[in-house]
Design an enzyme around this catalytic site. Structure first.
Site, PDB file in Angstrom:
ATOM      1  CB  SER A  53      -0.897   0.122   1.283  1.00 55.79           C
ATOM      2  OG  SER A  53      -2.264  -0.888   0.704  1.00 55.79           O
ATOM      3  CE  LYS A  56      -4.362   1.783  -0.674  1.00 54.73           C
ATOM      4  NZ  LYS A  56      -3.799   0.423  -0.217  1.00 54.73           N
ATOM      5  CB  SER A 113      -4.338   1.794   3.584  1.00 55.08           C
ATOM      6  OG  SER A 113      -3.606   1.523   2.640  1.00 55.08           O
TER       7      SER A 113
END
Length: 365
Positions: A53, A56, A113
């Site tokens: 993640s 992101k 997230s």
């Protein structure tokens, strides 16, 4: 638009001074001063790794860039598509067809997230996630992230997706430098997104003195990743930690590296910087993207993970050479760009706002 990347062959990582105390089995890491870009510690900083993640952070960069160009606004509503809604956890789960503002979606993306909101933002900014990802990869080259390739907007397992600790450090610096008005988002522990209240996964933010962001990531193949920022006495330091075996280990290592870094004097002017050496398009080479399996066995035994598809060789498509050369030329400009840290007044909260590691299909952020 660049659909695939040429990746520069990895340079040798530099391990510096009193921080070099981690055992050899540790995952990649890099610690640097934001205002000087000087490296305080590095271990396997150019080793390919799954971003999970941390992807992101680039998704956020692209949305911030669109906001700055006024192609979207923070108050504009976006629709959660069926495809976005079908993304596995971590997610907000508002439901297909529901609406949320760009500002709210950014909060859910960075703080919680949310995989569904990452895709919704990608679709809103670029029309399709494929187009958005192509733009992510083009921007990565421009920023100097020469060892990174993104395959989606949220970091879920996908062929060819990889990064390095150095590249994540470069991205963290770019976010802090280029979009200071959004820095407050990384330090928030909770936010309201539509009808849902979402919370952070970042225990460094909750526990470490001076912590002010930025982002965690987890998949079985990646292990536990974090980009952690902290400021004391006006000195901001960022630690990138990849591949830890647990959330606690990730938090402990990041806090340990940050604490030791704050105990060190300011980096000397001849200390290495996080930037790669400037390159030309001709010097870029296509190399196989792979992630070493150093932690694979442990991750598989602990979490019974599903295997991730093998990352593929990244090859330039016909007609892209000129575009790659032009993007690579920008790297030199970016690498030489001053990296002064914005003042606190400038960052005030706006009014509006070649073995393959095994991988789980439903990771948390």
């Amino acid at each position: 638009m660049i659909r695939t990347l040429l990746i520069l062959a990895a340079a040798v990582a530099i391990t510096c001074g009193p921080l070099a105390v981690r055992p050899a089995e540790a995952g990649p890491a890099l610690v640097f001063e934001v205002d000087t870009s000087r490296v305080l510690f590095a271990e396997d900083a150019d080793a390919p790794w799954y971003p999970a993640s941390l992807t992101k952070l680039m998704t956020a960069y692209m949305v911030f860039d669109a906001l700055q160009k006024e192609s979207v606004t923070s108050k504009a509503e976006i629709v959660i598509s069926a495809r976005a809604n079908a993304q596995p956890k971590t997610r907000v789960g508002l439901g297909a067809g529901k609406r949320v503002t760009v500002g709210e979606a950014l909060s859910g993306l960075i703080i919680h997230s949310a995989n569904d909101l990452a895709m919704a933002l990608a679709e809103a900014v670029s029309g399709t996630e494929d187009d958005f990802v192509a733009e992510m990869n083009e921007m990565a080259i421009k920023l100097g992230m020469l060892h990174t390739r993104f395959a989606n907007s949220n970091g879920l397992p996908a062929e060819g997706q990889a990064t390095t600790a150095r590249d994540m450090a470069i991205l963290a610096r770019a976010l802090l430098r280029d979009f200071p008005q959004w820095r407050y988002l990384y330090s928030e522990e909770s936010a309201q997104v539509g009808t849902r209240t979402v919370t952070t996964h970042n225990d460094v933010l909750k526990k470490f003195d001076g912590a002010d962001g930025m982002k965690t990531g987890f998949t079985c193949g990646a292990g536990y990743n974090v980009v952690a920022s902290a400021t004391r006495g006006g000195r901001r330091i960022v630690a990138v930690v990849l591949g830890e075996p647990s959330n606690r280990a990730r938090t402990t290592r990041a806090e340990d590296l940050l604490e030791k870094a704050f105990g060190m004097p300011q980096a000397k002017s001849d200390a290495p910087v996080i930037d790669p050496d400037p390159v030309s398009g001709e010097e870029l080479v296509d190399v196989a993207h792979y992630v070493p399996a150093r932690h694979a066995a442990d991750h598989m035994k602990i979490r019974k993970c599903f295997p991730q598809p093998a990352p593929q060789t990244v090859v330039a498509a016909s007609g892209e050479a000129a575009a790659v050369a032009a993007a690579a030329a920008v790297v030199k400009t970016v690498a030489e760009k001053p990296t002064a840290v914005p003042t606190s007044a400038e960052t005030a909260k706006p009014a509006a706002a070649k073995a393959v590691a095994p991988e789980r299909k439903k990771p948390k952020g």
